[in-house]
Design an enzyme around this catalytic site. Structure first.
Site, PDB file in Angstrom:
ATOM      1  N   ASP A   1       0.854  -1.187   0.000  1.00  0.00           N
ATOM      2  CA  ASP A   1       0.000   0.000   0.000  1.00  0.00           C
ATOM      3  C   ASP A   1       0.888   1.235   0.000  1.00  0.00           C
ATOM      4  O   ASP A   1       2.112   1.144   0.096  1.00  0.00           O
ATOM      5  CB  ASP A   1      -0.960  -0.009   1.187  1.00  0.00           C
ATOM      6  CG  ASP A   1      -0.248   0.040   2.531  1.00  0.00           C
ATOM      7  OD1 ASP A   1       0.957   0.337   2.549  1.00  0.00           O
ATOM      8  OD2 ASP A   1      -0.888  -0.211   3.552  1.00  0.00           O
TER       9      ASP A   1
ATOM     10  N   GLY B   1       0.930   3.820   2.115  1.00  0.00           N
ATOM     11  CA  GLY B   1       1.146   4.479   3.399  1.00  0.00           C
ATOM     12  C   GLY B   1       0.074   5.498   3.723  1.00  0.00           C
ATOM     13  O   GLY B   1      -0.012   5.984   4.851  1.00  0.00           O
TER      14      GLY B   1
ATOM     15  N   PHE C   1      -3.309   5.319   4.044  1.00  0.00           N
ATOM     16  CA  PHE C   1      -4.324   4.985   5.050  1.00  0.00           C
ATOM     17  C   PHE C   1      -3.751   5.070   6.458  1.00  0.00           C
ATOM     18  O   PHE C   1      -4.396   5.601   7.370  1.00  0.00           O
ATOM     19  CB  PHE C   1      -4.884   3.585   4.791  1.00  0.00           C
ATOM     20  CG  PHE C   1      -5.926   3.174   5.793  1.00  0.00           C
ATOM     21  CD1 PHE C   1      -7.233   3.638   5.677  1.00  0.00           C
ATOM     22  CD2 PHE C   1      -5.616   2.354   6.868  1.00  0.00           C
ATOM     23  CE1 PHE C   1      -8.201   3.278   6.609  1.00  0.00           C
ATOM     24  CE2 PHE C   1      -6.572   1.989   7.798  1.00  0.00           C
ATOM     25  CZ  PHE C   1      -7.868   2.456   7.664  1.00  0.00           C
TER      26      PHE C   1
ATOM     27  N   ASP D   1      -2.728   8.334  -1.649  1.00  0.00           N
ATOM     28  CA  ASP D   1      -4.065   8.932  -1.675  1.00  0.00           C
ATOM     29  C   ASP D   1      -4.470   9.356  -0.273  1.00  0.00           C
ATOM     30  O   ASP D   1      -3.826   8.986   0.705  1.00  0.00           O
ATOM     31  CB  ASP D   1      -5.095   7.931  -2.227  1.00  0.00           C
ATOM     32  CG  ASP D   1      -5.303   6.754  -1.284  1.00  0.00           C
ATOM     33  OD1 ASP D   1      -4.309   6.285  -0.683  1.00  0.00           O
ATOM     34  OD2 ASP D   1      -6.450   6.284  -1.145  1.00  0.00           O
TER      35      ASP D   1
ATOM     36  N   GLN E   1     -11.487   7.384  -5.138  1.00  0.00           N
ATOM     37  CA  GLN E   1     -12.018   7.924  -3.895  1.00  0.00           C
ATOM     38  C   GLN E   1     -13.294   8.715  -4.196  1.00  0.00           C
ATOM     39  O   GLN E   1     -13.807   8.696  -5.291  1.00  0.00           O
ATOM     40  CB  GLN E   1     -10.964   8.790  -3.206  1.00  0.00           C
ATOM     41  CG  GLN E   1      -9.769   8.016  -2.650  1.00  0.00           C
ATOM     42  CD  GLN E   1     -10.108   7.199  -1.409  1.00  0.00           C
ATOM     43  OE1 GLN E   1     -11.238   7.206  -0.918  1.00  0.00           O
ATOM     44  NE2 GLN E   1      -9.119   6.476  -0.892  1.00  0.00           N
TER      45      GLN E   1
ATOM     46  N   ASP F   1      -8.305  -7.459   0.727  1.00  0.00           N
ATOM     47  CA  ASP F   1      -7.359  -7.721   1.816  1.00  0.00           C
ATOM     48  C   ASP F   1      -7.965  -7.241   3.116  1.00  0.00           C
ATOM     49  O   ASP F   1      -8.847  -6.374   3.123  1.00  0.00           O
ATOM     50  CB  ASP F   1      -6.039  -6.988   1.584  1.00  0.00           C
ATOM     51  CG  ASP F   1      -6.168  -5.503   1.917  1.00  0.00           C
ATOM     52  OD1 ASP F   1      -5.694  -5.102   2.994  1.00  0.00           O
ATOM     53  OD2 ASP F   1      -6.764  -4.750   1.117  1.00  0.00           O
TER      54      ASP F   1
ATOM     55  N   CYS G   1     -13.815 -27.898   7.927  1.00  0.00           N
ATOM     56  CA  CYS G   1     -12.515 -27.312   7.581  1.00  0.00           C
ATOM     57  C   CYS G   1     -11.426 -28.384   7.598  1.00  0.00           C
ATOM     58  O   CYS G   1     -11.402 -29.253   8.479  1.00  0.00           O
ATOM     59  CB  CYS G   1     -12.161 -26.195   8.566  1.00  0.00           C
ATOM     60  SG  CYS G   1     -10.606 -25.361   8.180  1.00  0.00           S
TER      61      CYS G   1
ATOM     62  N   CYS H   1      -8.078 -27.581   7.624  1.00  0.00           N
ATOM     63  CA  CYS H   1      -6.811 -26.933   7.952  1.00  0.00           C
ATOM     64  C   CYS H   1      -6.045 -27.723   9.010  1.00  0.00           C
ATOM     65  O   CYS H   1      -6.582 -28.620   9.672  1.00  0.00           O
ATOM     66  CB  CYS H   1      -7.040 -25.492   8.435  1.00  0.00           C
ATOM     67  SG  CYS H   1      -7.623 -25.341  10.141  1.00  0.00           S
TER      68      CYS H   1
ATOM     69  N   CYS I   1      -7.734 -27.624  12.528  1.00  0.00           N
ATOM     70  CA  CYS I   1      -8.939 -28.440  12.692  1.00  0.00           C
ATOM     71  C   CYS I   1      -8.644 -29.939  12.617  1.00  0.00           C
ATOM     72  O   CYS I   1      -9.380 -30.750  13.185  1.00  0.00           O
ATOM     73  CB  CYS I   1      -9.976 -28.049  11.632  1.00  0.00           C
ATOM     74  SG  CYS I   1     -10.707 -26.426  11.950  1.00  0.00           S
TER      75      CYS I   1
ATOM     76  N   HIS J   1      -6.085 -21.249  11.045  1.00  0.00           N
ATOM     77  CA  HIS J   1      -7.455 -21.619  10.697  1.00  0.00           C
ATOM     78  C   HIS J   1      -8.170 -20.481   9.978  1.00  0.00           C
ATOM     79  O   HIS J   1      -8.805 -20.703   8.929  1.00  0.00           O
ATOM     80  CB  HIS J   1      -8.263 -22.016  11.927  1.00  0.00           C
ATOM     81  CG  HIS J   1      -9.730 -22.086  11.632  1.00  0.00           C
ATOM     82  ND1 HIS J   1     -10.297 -23.147  10.965  1.00  0.00           N
ATOM     83  CD2 HIS J   1     -10.722 -21.185  11.831  1.00  0.00           C
ATOM     84  CE1 HIS J   1     -11.588 -22.902  10.777  1.00  0.00           C
ATOM     85  NE2 HIS J   1     -11.867 -21.720  11.304  1.00  0.00           N
TER      86      HIS J   1
END
Length: 374
Positions: free
Chosen positions: A95, A97, A99, A149, A192, A269, A307, A309, A312, A338
């Site tokens: 990103d 920076g 935010f 931004d 935006q 994300d 699940c 994973c 689990c 998990h």
């Protein structure tokens, strides 16, 4: 020539959702996809081998603000870039920076040139501009970079959003002009405009005119209702080019991931998977499980019967609760594994549902099991 390209493979006949693949210098990414967040060059409590072997993660995020403050982008450049520094040979998105800086509130001052801010670590003063954001990300060597931004807080008025959106476009132009490594690193624009559709439309148009290889939608999931977010997504996503990736920033709950895919988003994300793991909560196919609760003290079943994973397969709620109550690191690790695997599986199922033209059916089935009132 752009460092990345997007290939549209199929559109869901029920929803119009996109099934595609993003080709990057460090491998292909099947979309729609969820990207685990590695803020400080690490996905919290996970090793890089685990991200590959347990999750088969194709792309992770790094954070420009945090890596600039420590260990510093010049040090990472000396190490050979972020891939080599953290021993990760798959794709990375960084990103800008923006935010993080704007979330500092009273600790920062915004001008046309950039943002002056105080470090959250030691109070030292710094100045982050579009050019410096590009310099840092060029040093990091990520496959996908984001323009600098301003993420405006929810509830800001029309005039502030308009001025901010126009400045963000000017900053995007400065970022593109400064970006030094276009053949190896793709730079995405960020739409935006807050909750105002005419501003979103103008932002998208101006950024498309700048011809970025991909586009993100920023400034959502920051306090507005789900209905408001979906309304803006319904309006904004179709404005973006069909032949380029669409990235919705900072979104990661199961419902938001599914609804975003329905609206044509390719990439998402979020930190929620790792954050709630450290607080003793699991995402499961039957809803959230707050395993630290006393009701699980003698529950010798797995977190999620659906699940596959590592967690689990090997551990019970009672054991994980014991670890969390004792502040043992393994508890947070097992829940992180998990939560991330659950989310990766969810996105794989979303991709399959798109291929089978049944994403709406999948959503309804998932919500019924998860306990959403939809």
């Amino acid at each position: 020539m752009s460092a990345i390209s997007y290939e549209l493979l199929h559109k869901c006949k029920q929803t119009g959702a996109r099934r595609g693949v993003i080709h990057t210098p460090h491998g292909d990414i099947q979309t729609p996809t969820f990207m685990p967040v590695g803020t400080q060059a690490t996905v919290k409590s996970m090793s890089q081998d685990e991200l590959k072997d347990m999750l088969d993660a194709k792309i992770i995020l790094g954070n420009t603000y945090h890596l600039y403050l420590r260990p510093g982008h010049k040090l990472i450049q000396k190490a050979g870039g972020l891939h080599k520094f953290m021993n990760w040979d798959r794709a990375i998105l960084t990103d800008s920076g923006g935010f993080q800086v704007f979330s500092l509130g009273d600790l920062r001052n915004i001008t046309e040139e950039g943002v002056e801010f105080k470090s959250h670590l030691d109070g030292s003063r710094h100045f982050l501009s579009p050019e410096l954001s590009m310099e840092i990300q060029n040093c990091l060597g990520s496959d996908i970079m984001m323009v600098f931004d301003e993420c405006v807080e929810y509830g800001a008025n029309y005039e502030y959003n308009k001025k901010s959106m126009e400045m963000t476009t000017r900053w995007a132009k400065r970022c593109k002009e400064y970006h030094k490594n276009i053949e190896k690193q793709a730079l995405f624009g960020i739409v935006q405009g807050g909750m105002f559709k005419d501003l979103r439309e103008q932002s998208a148009k101006d950024l498309i005119d700048l011809d970025f290889p991909g586009y993100a939608i920023g400034g959502l999931s920051i306090g507005e209702s789900p209905e408001e977010m979906y309304d803006i997504l319904d309006f904004t996503a179709p404005l973006l080019p069909e032949n380029k990736p669409r990235y919705l920033m900072g979104v990661g709950t199961p419902d938001y991931l599914i609804e975003s895919a329905i609206r044509g988003i390719d990439m998402c994300d979020c930190v929620i998977q790792t954050r709630i793991a450290r607080n003793g909560t699991a995402l499961t196919s039957l809803g959230k499980v707050t395993v630290r609760n006393a009701s699980y003290a003698e529950d010798f079943t797995t977190l999620d019967p659906n699940c596959d994973c590592y967690t689990c397969k090997n551990y019970t709620k009672a054991y994980i609760r014991h670890l969390i109550k004792c502040n043992e690191i393994l508890g947070a690790r097992l829940l992180t594994i998990h939560n991330l695997k659950f989310t990766m599986n969810l996105m794989e199922n979303v991709r399959k549902a798109i291929e089978q033209d049944r994403l709406l059916d999948f959503r309804n089935e998932f919500y019924k099991n998860y306990g959403y009132d939809k």
